[in-house]
Design an enzyme around this catalytic site. Structure first.
Site, PDB file in Angstrom:
ATOM      1  N   PRO A   1      78.017 -65.098 -41.708  1.00 29.56           N
ATOM      2  CA  PRO A   1      76.739 -65.048 -40.972  1.00 29.56           C
ATOM      3  C   PRO A   1      76.963 -65.237 -39.480  1.00 29.56           C
ATOM      4  CG  PRO A   1      76.653 -66.570 -42.843  1.00 29.56           C
ATOM      5  CD  PRO A   1      78.084 -66.212 -42.652  1.00 29.56           C
TER       6      PRO A   1
ATOM      7  N   GLY B   1      77.165 -66.862 -35.937  1.00 27.46           N
ATOM      8  CA  GLY B   1      77.336 -68.219 -35.443  1.00 27.46           C
ATOM      9  C   GLY B   1      78.294 -69.091 -36.213  1.00 27.46           C
TER      10      GLY B   1
ATOM     11  N   GLY C   1      81.632 -68.764 -36.312  1.00 31.01           N
ATOM     12  CA  GLY C   1      82.902 -68.970 -35.624  1.00 31.01           C
ATOM     13  C   GLY C   1      83.921 -67.880 -35.835  1.00 31.01           C
TER      14      GLY C   1
ATOM     15  N   THR D   1      84.467 -65.070 -33.957  1.00 32.23           N
ATOM     16  CA  THR D   1      85.120 -64.756 -32.680  1.00 32.23           C
ATOM     17  C   THR D   1      85.955 -65.930 -32.202  1.00 32.23           C
ATOM     18  OG1 THR D   1      83.233 -63.335 -32.133  1.00 32.23           O
ATOM     19  CG2 THR D   1      84.707 -63.949 -30.343  1.00 32.23           C
TER      20      THR D   1
ATOM     21  N   GLU E   1      49.020 -82.937 -43.812  1.00 26.99           N
ATOM     22  CA  GLU E   1      50.422 -83.340 -43.894  1.00 26.99           C
ATOM     23  C   GLU E   1      50.597 -84.484 -44.883  1.00 26.99           C
ATOM     24  OE1 GLU E   1      52.415 -81.385 -42.549  1.00 26.99           O
ATOM     25  OE2 GLU E   1      50.920 -80.335 -41.357  1.00 26.99           O
TER      26      GLU E   1
ATOM     27  N   ASP F   1      51.904 -72.009 -45.915  1.00 26.38           N
ATOM     28  CA  ASP F   1      52.217 -72.557 -47.234  1.00 26.38           C
ATOM     29  C   ASP F   1      51.969 -71.521 -48.330  1.00 26.38           C
ATOM     30  OD1 ASP F   1      52.687 -74.944 -45.902  1.00 26.38           O
ATOM     31  OD2 ASP F   1      50.601 -75.585 -46.123  1.00 26.38           O
TER      32      ASP F   1
END
Length: 641
Positions: free
Chosen positions: A196, A198, A200, A202, A418, A495
């Site tokens: 995915p 991000g 690492g 590269t 909430e 929701d």
């Protein structure tokens, strides 16, 4: 000087040259050469004895009359001219012909052609971005990476140990090839990094460049594709030629899916520039000619679109998966990024790692940076655990909007909404524990509930799915119970969307419906041609589609019924939680438990946002931040939005 300034200077120089040559062409003779005289008049003046002296320079004659006037004339080939001048007592001077005039005449005749060639070369360089040669379309744009500053090694890579081991073996082979060749082993020709965004990929490639003492070329997949046919294939050839000259070496292609997509999927029969580039790459990687010593590294987050011929052994022999790190990997990544940050003694990387499930390496780097920025904003010399908790909330849920003005009615409605989520989550055994509930507006939501997975999970059980549905519907049910049926707001739209999507996946993908069984039911697909829908392919029958809708509705309604039952049985706890949210705006998981048990909250006045220090509070998951293997709750939109 930037590129624009260089272009201006070049055009000014060209304009000045044109003006100067135009003036020379129109007036090649000196200004002080005297009056131009016809040759016949010159002979008459000589016979009349009026010419005092002359200077002969090839066919050009300059002279002066007896009255002091200077003149110039052009003489044809006349063998008797000198004798005539001598007979009439004219003083004769001779001078060699100037070579510069002949060169100037030649230059003037060739100047238009030279100017056109110069302008053409200039525009060719501009089309190449100003960095290549005049005819360098087919030259590779691969850059030789020399890590003189900011060198990255394997010590700077953490959390992806398996992927690092694969590349460490490649580096070891380049340093000590006899170790593997004596047993008949061959180094992989290509290594594909899949994962995915991000994670690492590269960074891993940069660490290989830092560890291997061999030339390292880097290029992007989009650098091969140009508007001219054949340019990409030529650049591939040139790139591998550079690799052969510098072998052993490593070539890294970032985002290879830009050029390595399935062939035959484009318009015009698939014979486009991108596919020609891909064909050339296939031949160079494993064709008749072998590229010994040239190792190809590539990275992509879209392996599903790559051509199968590119992925086969012999080209990309290894496919290294670079996933999101687990809790141990996240702790190591955090320690790597915390090296340059002055930390307080209360900072615990393990606690932060447990509180960030599903985070990639880039997310963790952003988290550390946000914590440092928050500490700098407060003029602190050290970054404390509180800054990391605030940064985590900011990354997960968005920035607090304390300046937003809410009416008391909206605050009360949000608190009960909430509180309904939190109360149902507390009473559902299969639900992740509640870490924090807040009615402070963040991002696009007026309030939010953060739940805590006890550990990294990669799949969902049936009871967990049902618990997610009940928790999602708890907010809407609480609104209806407290304020009445007509006072229910649109705040539960997120929701409802989450619950409907999860219920549909339970029925059509995960096989959790007893009526439909463990089968995959795909959605209807439309065939599109030139932007218009031409036909619709039905993957399920009408009766099955109706049954799917019934099962989806049943799952959501059962979740709503479960939430209603819990809230009716514990309505007194709902009132206490809502009252606590109205008073403190943010409650931790332990404080919610205290209120449910009938206790009171004691909080120091200087602490504005509590940080849950209990064992379950170490692994928060914000609503809407999906954990691996299953979705979490979507952030609730603002009531009334």
């Amino acid at each position: 000087m930037n590129l624009f300034g260089k272009n201006i200077v070049l055009w000014v120089i060209i304009a000045l040259l044109v003006v100067a040559l135009f003036n020379i062409f129109n007036d090649p003779s000196p200004r002080n050469a005297g009056l131009s005289m016809p040759y016949s008049t010159f002979l008459t003046e000589v016979e009349n004895g009026r010419v005092k002296n002359v200077t002969i320079q090839g066919p050009n004659i300059k002279g002066m009359t007896d009255d002091g006037r200077s003149f110039t004339t052009y003489a044809p080939e006349d063998s008797t001219l000198v004798s005539k001048l001598s007979e009439h007592g004219v003083v004769i001077n001779a001078a060699p012909q100037e070579e510069g005039s002949m060169l100037m005449a030649t230059l003037l005749s060739w100047f238009p052609m030279l100017l056109l060639i110069g302008v053409w070369i200039f525009f060719m360089r501009q089309m190449q971005g100003g960095g290549g040669k005049a005819m360098g379309f087919g030259k590779s744009k691969a850059k030789l990476l020399t890590e003189k500053h900011g060198r990255v090694t394997f010590e700077d890579v953490a959390g992806i140990e398996e992927a690092k081991e694969e590349l460490e073996e490649v580096v070891d082979f380049l340093k000590n090839p006899q170790k593997y060749q004596r047993l008949g082993g061959k180094i992989p020709k290509g290594v594909l990094l899949i994962g995915p965004p991000g994670t690492g990929k590269t960074l891993l490639a940069r660490s290989v460049a830092g560890e291997a003492n061999v030339p390292f070329f880097t290029i992007s997949g989009s650098d091969f594709v140009e508007m001219f046919v054949g340019v990409g294939a030529s650049r591939v050839r040139d790139m591998f030629e550079q690799g052969k000259k510098n072998a052993p070496c490593i070539i890294f292609i970032d985002e290879i899916d830009a050029v390595g997509r399935h062939r035959g999927a484009g318009l015009g029969g698939g014979n486009d520039e991108r596919e020609q580039t891909l064909n050339q790459m296939l031949v160079e990687m494993d064709g008749f000619e072998t590229n010994e010593g040239v190792i190809l590294l590539a990275a992509t987050n879209r392996p599903d679109v790559l051509d199968p011929a590119l992925l086969r052994p012999g080209r990309f022999d290894r496919q290294v998966v670079v996933p999101n790190p687990d809790i141990i990997g996240r702790e190591k990544i955090l320690k790597v990024h915390m090296r340059k940050v002055p930390l307080a003694q209360d900072v615990n990387a393990r606690t932060i790692a447990r509180g960030t499930p599903g985070f990639s390496g880039a997310d963790l780097a952003n988290l550390v940076n946000e914590a440092a920025l928050l500490a700098a904003r407060k003029s602190r010399r050290l970054v404390t655990q509180q800054e990391f908790e605030e940064a985590k909330d900011k990354v997960m849920m968005g920035t607090e909007r304390r300046s937003m003005v809410m009416s008391e009615e909206e605050k009360k409605l949000t608190a009960y909404h909430e509180g309904g989520h939190a109360l149902v989550g507390m009473h559902m055994k299969a639900s992740d524990p509640i870490h924090k509930a807040t009615i402070i507006p963040r991002g696009r939501a007026l309030g939010m509930v953060m739940r805590l997975p006890e550990k990294d999970s990669y799949s969902l059980r049936r009871d967990q799915c049902l618990a997610h549905l009940a928790v999602a519907m708890g907010g809407r049910v609480a609104e209806e119970m407290i304020f009445g049926h007509d006072a229910v707001t649109t705040g539960a739209s997120g929701d409802i969307k989450m619950a409907t999507d999860m219920a549909r996946r339970m029925v059509t993908e995960w096989g959790l419906s007893d009526k439909l069984g463990p089968l995959l039911y795909g959605a209807n697909q439309e065939e599109v041609f030139l932007g218009h829908s031409v036909s619709q392919q039905k993957n399920v029958s009408d009766s099955t589609a109706e049954l799917i809708d019934q099962e989806v509705r049943r799952f959501v309604e059962e979740g709503e019924a479960t939430a209603r039952k819990i809230l009716n049985e514990h309505v007194d706890q709902l009132h206490r939680i809502a009252k606590g949210l109205l008073e403190y705006e943010t409650l931790s998981g332990d404080e919610i438990k205290t209120l449910m048990d009938g206790g009171d909250i004691s909080r120091p006045e200087d602490i504005e946002t509590p940080v849950d220090k209990g064992p379950s509070s170490a692994v928060p998951e914000a609503d809407g931040h999906k954990k691996p293997g299953g979705p979490g709750l979507e952030p609730e939109p603002q009531p009334g939005s």
